[in-house]
Every structure is written in structure tokens, then in C-alpha cells.
Design an enzyme around this catalytic site. Structure first.
Site, PDB file in Angstrom:
ATOM      1  CE  LYS A 279      34.693-105.559 -15.679  1.00 17.40           C
ATOM      2  NZ  LYS A 279      34.777-105.337 -16.954  1.00 17.40           N
ATOM      3  CG  ASP A 298      30.327-107.376 -17.320  1.00 17.30           C
ATOM      4  OD1 ASP A 298      29.299-109.188 -16.550  1.00 17.30           O
ATOM      5  OD2 ASP A 298      30.338-107.121 -18.514  1.00 17.30           O
TER       6      ASP A 298
END
Length: 469
Positions: A279, A298
Site C-alpha cells: 500500500k 487500504d
């Protein structure tokens, strides 16, 4: 004093009030309806109206050599110590070019929204309330450190951490409205032996080690311009518009090596750094290296994928593997195309709690279209004598149809015609009578507060029992 200048800019192409607070950059401060941030050694101030983006620049003052502060401690850079980047560019004021690069204004956002709307019904539903969200073309090093701070964190706390990094380690540029402004610290400023312990004292927790380790790797174990070498060649770096404002020794540095052919190569290179997972790597690729196809996944994006795109139905795995992460990104890239990260940022913003009111406007009709809002109020009164009920009366007020008009179309306040039907029902032991009364009234409401008003009314239920005399 600096003069305000302006660029023609519609809110559909750029909305700074949304773009600057949706979790991309964490250094912008809003003071008196103006946004301020240090970019490339200057304080950039922005404000916006429906037709123009207004900007002005505050340059740092040049201090006499006699007034220079003592060398700073390796742990903390004092505000008086300014880097060479704080000087006005030798080639003149290139702030307009800097703004165009930072907000990636060469990209037609309206065209992208049209493409995503045509290919995705969910985007079409949510986008009208979130126009003008652009991906910022940020400094890659700043994006890297900021998103290391984002691990298990929220936007407000990330902003506090980034502010502390600038305050304690970044060069002081100037003061506006009583607020000191610092530029973002470079890797060597965060690579000292005492940095980790000092960051822990400042509340960074386990992220302190990641920041210090990554700074050391970038400063001492990677070639010069390593991060820039990971850029998308079709998206020039922010620094490329500021050749008159280079860091000391920049002219002596060798030219950067050829960029990698794909975004995947950049992502893999970033994953080698301390504290960088998929991420964080994708956030840096998207917002610091110009790879528009990067889709950071996320908890918000995973929730969107499950809720709105039926992704992962039937499986309730507790672990989110790299393979699953890549599958989600590939799924969105297939829907949205080469700028999938830009589209993701719109839905990500719509999913944030801080934008819940704005999102509710889209669900109730979107951009300026009439929306039917159901408002219900129940009120009942029971009259009791002794243990036997002689008469019971119930009154129900339902339904108000309220056209929602966006404030930029008719000012900050709008006229709303509220049509309310009141059904009065009186029940007796052997008879029943129903009376219907229609009431029309013209009300003025703040359109920005309308969702809160509706929510408050919907949640109101009153019931009371009164003993007869």
C-alpha cells in the site's frame, strides 16, 4: 507584499478544498479560507472561486552572514537554519509552472470523469458530489516518508507527524499569520544516529525506526537521484520545473539512469525499503512517481471493493495477502484503465467519514438534481383514566419532499418548498374517522447543513402518556 495572481480554473477541473484534505498531502494548512504550504523553497498560498485558482508566493528573506545561526545539532535542525532551496530561483519566478506540475494540470480531469462514468455505474453515482479531485504530483521522498507515517493511522495524526518532521528537521522558510512554515527535510537530515530515538519521543512509535532506516538507505546506499529514476517517464518530476533552485552540488551529479519500463518495477524497488509494504509503495508510485495505474488498497478501498463491486464474496479470510492485494488493484485497473489510481482517489474520498455529508448529497440526487428526502416525525398521546383506555389519538407527520440545490448554483442559502402531508387518525371503540390535511410552507435552509437537519428530524420520536384530570 506579494500580489495575488490567478489561473483560469473550474471547480470541475480542480477543487482544492477536496484535493488538499483527502489524504494525499499532509502539509497544507488552511488559515482564513486560504491554503498554505512550502513547495520548492517558497510558501505557496492558494484560494479558489468557481472560475479561478488564485495564488501568491512568499519568498524567504535573505539573512546577512553575521546573523547566521550556529550549526544545528545532528538530532534537530533549528528554524534559523535554512537550506539552499529557500532562495528565489535564479531563472525567475516559475510558480505558475510549479502549480501546473504539482496539480498535474496537463491532464483533463473532466475527460477522465466522463470515461469512468461511462464504464462504471458506481462511479457515476458517487462522482457528482466529488468533482475536481486530482492526484498531486508530489516530491517522491516526501510521499515516501509521509506514507510510512500512514501505517495504522488517520489523516489528522499523519498530518501532525509530518508537521513535526518539518518543524524539527526541515529548513525554515518563513512565517504567515503567526505560523512558522518549514520545507520537508531531505534524507540526510533524517539519517542521523539520534533520529530514531528523537522521533519516538515525538510520538512516532514504531514508525520512527522505519523512517530513520529508510532515510539512511536512501542517503547512503542508493545512487543519487535514485527515487527520480523510478518515475514514470511520461510524468516529469516536480523538481524539473525548478532548475534555478537546485540543491548544492546538483550540477555535479550524474544524469539519472533510464526509468524502469513499468510501474511494477518501481513498486518492487520501493518494497525493499524499511516500513514499505504494497500500500505504501503504491501511494508513492501514484502520488510521488507519476504512475497513474497504481491503486493503493487500504481498509477503505477493500471495503469499497467488497461493498460496491462484490469483490471477494463468499470468502471471509482474515489475512490480506499480496496476491489478494494485486487482484483488487487489477480488478480496478480493468474497470478504470491506465489512470485507475485517479478514479480510486475519488471513491476513497467519498468513503471517508470527514466527507460523509458531501457523499450523502450524491446519494440524494447528485449535482443539482432534485432529491426526495423522507422526513418522518411520530407523536402519540394516550389519555388514560384508571385502568381502562377510553380514547387513543395518534398523529403522524410524514413526508417532506425537498429539492436539494447545490450552494454554488444559488448562493449559500436556497429557497426550499416543503410539502408536508399530515394524516390525523382518531380511533374510538365503535367508530373511526380519518382526516387528511395538506400544508405547504416556504422555508429557507442552509443547503450545506441539510443532510444534518434531515438526520436530526428522522431520529426524533416523541411519545408521552398523560393522566386525565
Amino acid at each position: 507584499m506579494a500580489e495575488w495572481r490567478k489561473l483560469p480554473m473550474s471547480l470541475a477541473e480542480l477543487c482544492i478544498d477536496t484535493t488538499l484534505r483527502c489524504g494525499q498531502s499532509f502539509r497544507w494548512k488552511k488559515i482564513n479560507d486560504e491554503w498554505h504550504c512550502v513547495l520548492q523553497g517558497r510558501i505557496l498560498s492558494l484560494k479558489q472561486d468557481p472560475a479561478h485558482l488564485h495564488y501568491k508566493v512568499t519568498w524567504p528573506s535573505t539573512k546577512p552572514a553575521a546573523a547566521a545561526a550556529a550549526p544545528p545539532s545532528p538530532a534537530v535542525v533549528k528554524p534559523e537554519s535554512s537550506a539552499a532551496s529557500s532562495a528565489r530561483p535564479l531563472g525567475g519566478d516559475n510558480t505558475e509552472a510549479l502549480i501546473r506540475s504539482y496539480f498535474a494540470l496537463s491532464q483533463s480531469l473532466s475527460t477522465l470523469y466522463e470515461q469512468w462514468t461511462a464504464s462504471d455505474a458506481n462511479f457515476a453515482r458517487r462522482a457528482p458530489a466529488f468533482t475536481g479531485i486530482r492526484i498531486l504530483n508530489q516530491d517522491a521522498w516526501e510521499a515516501l516518508v509521509a506514507f510510512i507515517c500512514s501505517s495504522n493511522n488517520n489523516i489528522s495524526r499523519i498530518s501532525q507527524m509530518v508537521h513535526k518532521l518539518c518543524l524539527h528537521y526541515g529548513p525554515y522558510i518563513g512565517t504567515l499569520h503567526g505560523e512558522p512554515f518549514h520545507d520537508f527535510p531531505r534524507p540526510d537530515a533524517l539519517s542521523g544516529t539520534k533520529v530514531e530515538s528523537h522521533l519516538r519521543e515525538l510520538g512516532f512509535g514504531y514508525r520512527a525506526k522505519y523512517i530513520a532506516d529508510t532515510a539512511r538507505i536512501v542517503a547512503t546506499q542508493r545512487p543519487d537521484n535514485w527515487l527520480r529514476s523510478l518515475r514514470n517517464p511520461d510524468c516529469p518530476a516536480l523538481q524539473d520545473v525548478d532548475d534555478g533552485n537546485k540543491q548544492p552540488g546538483a550540477d555535479d551529479q550524474p544524469p539519472p539512469p533510464p526509468p524502469p519500463p513499468t510501474y511494477r518495477a518501481a513498486q518492487e524497488a520501493l518494497l525493499e525499503l524499511s516500513g514499505v509494504g504494497p500500500k505504501v509503495a503504491d501511494c508513492v508510485c501514484l502520488m510521488g512517481l507519476g504512475w497513474g495505474e497504481a491503486v493503493p488498497v487500504d481498509t477503505h478501498v477493500w471495503q469499497i471493493a467488497q461493498r460496491d463491486y462484490s469483490f471477494g464474496k463468499g470468502g471471509k479470510t482474515k489475512t490480506f495477502s499480496k496476491a489478494m492485494y494485486d487482484a483488487v488493484g487489477d480488478h480496478f485497473r480493468k474497470i478504470w484503465g491506465p489512470q485507475a489510481g485517479w478514479a480510486q482517489s475519488v471513491l476513497f474520498t467519498a468513503n471517508l467519514k470527514s466527507f460523509a455529508e458531501q457523499a450523502s448529497g450524491a446519494r440524494k440526487g447528485g449535482s443539482g438534481s432534485p432529491a426526495k428526502v423522507k422526513v418522518e416525525v411520530e407523536e402519540s398521546t394516550a389519555v388514560v383514566s384508571g385502568a381502562r383506555a377510553k380514547k387513543r389519538k395518534a398523529t403522524t407527520v410524514a413526508v417532506a419532499d425537498i429539492p436539494v440545490v447545490k450552494p454554488e448554483q444559488q448562493g449559500n442559502r436556497v429557497d426550499v418548498l416543503v410539502e408536508t402531508k399530515v394524516d390525523l387518525e382518531v380511533s374510538r371503540t365503535k367508530s373511526k374517522r380519518v382526516t387528511s390535511v395538506k400544508i405547504e410552507r416556504l422555508a429557507k435552509v442552509d443547503s450545506d447543513n441539510l443532510p444534518e437537519i434531515v438526520e436530526e428530524v428522522n431520529g426524533r420520536r416523541r411519545s408521552k402518556r398523560i393522566k386525565s384530570s
